[in-house]
Scaffold this motif. Structure first.
Motif, mmCIF file in Angstrom:
data_model
loop_
_atom_site.group_PDB
_atom_site.id
_atom_site.type_symbol
_atom_site.label_atom_id
_atom_site.label_comp_id
_atom_site.label_asym_id
_atom_site.label_seq_id
_atom_site.Cartn_x
_atom_site.Cartn_y
_atom_site.Cartn_z
ATOM 1 N N ALA A 105 37.660 32.649 45.598
ATOM 2 C CA ALA A 105 38.090 32.056 44.332
ATOM 3 C C ALA A 105 39.341 31.218 44.523
ATOM 4 O O ALA A 105 39.489 30.133 43.943
ATOM 5 C CB ALA A 105 38.348 33.169 43.314
ATOM 6 N N THR A 109 39.619 26.993 43.869
ATOM 7 C CA THR A 109 40.506 26.396 42.862
ATOM 8 C C THR A 109 41.265 25.210 43.418
ATOM 9 O O THR A 109 41.827 24.417 42.673
ATOM 10 C CB THR A 109 41.540 27.423 42.343
ATOM 11 O OG1 THR A 109 42.244 27.940 43.461
ATOM 12 C CG2 THR A 109 40.862 28.532 41.570
ATOM 13 N N ALA A 140 38.487 30.993 37.326
ATOM 14 C CA ALA A 140 39.008 31.126 38.691
ATOM 15 C C ALA A 140 40.102 32.182 38.744
ATOM 16 O O ALA A 140 40.124 33.042 39.635
ATOM 17 C CB ALA A 140 39.551 29.782 39.170
ATOM 18 N N ALA A 143 38.559 35.516 38.494
ATOM 19 C CA ALA A 143 37.919 35.928 39.754
ATOM 20 C C ALA A 143 38.953 36.373 40.773
ATOM 21 O O ALA A 143 38.776 37.377 41.479
ATOM 22 C CB ALA A 143 37.096 34.767 40.314
#
Lengths: 162, 184
Positions: A105, A109, A140, A143
């Motif tokens: 994650a 990003t 994001a 996560a």
């Protein structure tokens, strides 16, 4: 072979590593030499005396004192070693999965990270353009947070003795 | 290592602590004499000798049964004696370097001979006791305890060459210090 040489050999004789032929030659010289002969005899006596050197008697109660001290010692470490501990498999799995989720994650990003990852994963992933692989910020962050949580849970999970 | 020592060590390792008493009784005289010659103080020698046996017991797991027991025990005692001397501020550095000519303040080698029961050998004991610390320790281990030069070197933490030098000097000093009598 000179007297100086032989006298040096006599002093070093008991512990030096000289060839036997060398020592035999020195002994032969000493037997016929008024200086080296007595020196060799004195050295031989000294060696015998040192080997028989008496010492002071040990205190009569030394053994009992030592054994009393030993009796008070705790069990040897090898006998009293703590049992090995091991993490259950599920905590190890949590650590791995959580770490992977959080790491993935985090990479996704970052635009450059997504681009780099796209190059490694599949051409299809990058075909839509790098920004298409970047998730929106809220999912994001979610996560990443969830991944970290799972990772930490796995890291500090219970252990069991074996 | 002789068979009986090996048996005793085996028994102790199996948990029979009392068996260690056999090793203490077998080696206490040799070890006490060595330590006495090093520290030159009866109370200190008793303390160090006791500690050496206890340390040997607690570290028996590290002892290699293929090697003789006494040199291993002696190496423990030598280190403890060196520590004892350091703690009491006496001059002790690495054996074989600064020890050759270093007298230990506070030690009275002559007083030790009073502890030697054999009158005839007292003179020799005094002569050995007056050697430097490194020399007399090497003499005790090599001659009296009949340890090989390599074992003496390991016990003192120096090279075999250093031990040979110490022994060579010790013999020379003994020859100078002992009165000309009999074969001397």
């Amino acid at each position: 072979m000179t007297c100086a040489h032989v006298l040096g050999l006599i002093d070093a004789g008991p512990f030096a590593d000289y060839p036997q032929a060398h020592l035999d030659a020195a002994r032969a010289h000493a037997q016929g030499c008024p200086t080296c002969g007595p020196a060799l005899e004195a050295a031989t006596v000294m060696t015998a005396e040192l080997r028989a050197l008496p010492g002071p008697d040990a205190p009569g109660d030394l053994a009992s004192i030592v054994m009393a001290q030993i009796a008070q010692l705790p069990e040897p470490a090898s006998d009293a070693a703590p049992a090995a501990v091991r993490r259950p498999d599920w905590t190890q799995a949590l650590t791995v999965v959580g770490g992977l989720v959080a790491g993935l994650a985090l990479i996704l990003t970052m635009p450059s990270g997504a681009e780099a990852l796209g190059g490694f994963v599949t051409p299809r992933f990058t075909a839509a353009g790098p920004l298409a692989a970047v998730p929106s910020s809220a999912p994001a962050a979610l996560a990443i947070g969830a991944g970290l949580l799972v990772y930490v849970a796995g890291l500090f999970g219970p252990v069991r003795a074996e | 290592m002789n068979a009986s020592d090996r048996d005793v060590v085996h028994d102790v390792r199996q948990g029979n602590r009392d068996a260690f008493g056999g090793l203490v009784r077998a080696y206490q005289g040799r070890l006490f004499g060595l330590v006495m010659m090093m520290v030159r103080d009866r109370a200190g020698a008793e303390e160090v000798t006791q500690d050496a046996f206890v340390r040997a017991f607690t570290h028996l797991a590290h002892y290699d049964e293929r090697r003789p027991f006494y040199p291993w025990l002696a190496s423990i005692a030598v280190r403890l004696a060196q520590n004892w001397l350091v703690v009491r501020g006496r001059t002790v550095r690495r054996e074989g370097t600064a020890l050759e000519s270093a007298p230990e303040p506070g030690a009275d080698p002559g007083a030790l001979s009073a502890l030697v029961a054999d009158e005839r050998r007292r003179e020799l004991w005094d002569a050995v006791a007056s050697l430097s610390s490194g020399e007399r320790t090497a003499v005790m281990l090599f001659y009296r305890d009949e340890m090989a030069v390599g074992d003496v070197a390991r016990a003192l933490g120096v090279t075999s060459g250093t031990i040979k030098t110490l022994l060579f000097r010790a013999r020379r000093h003994l020859r100078e210090r002992l009165p000309i009598k009999d074969a001397y």
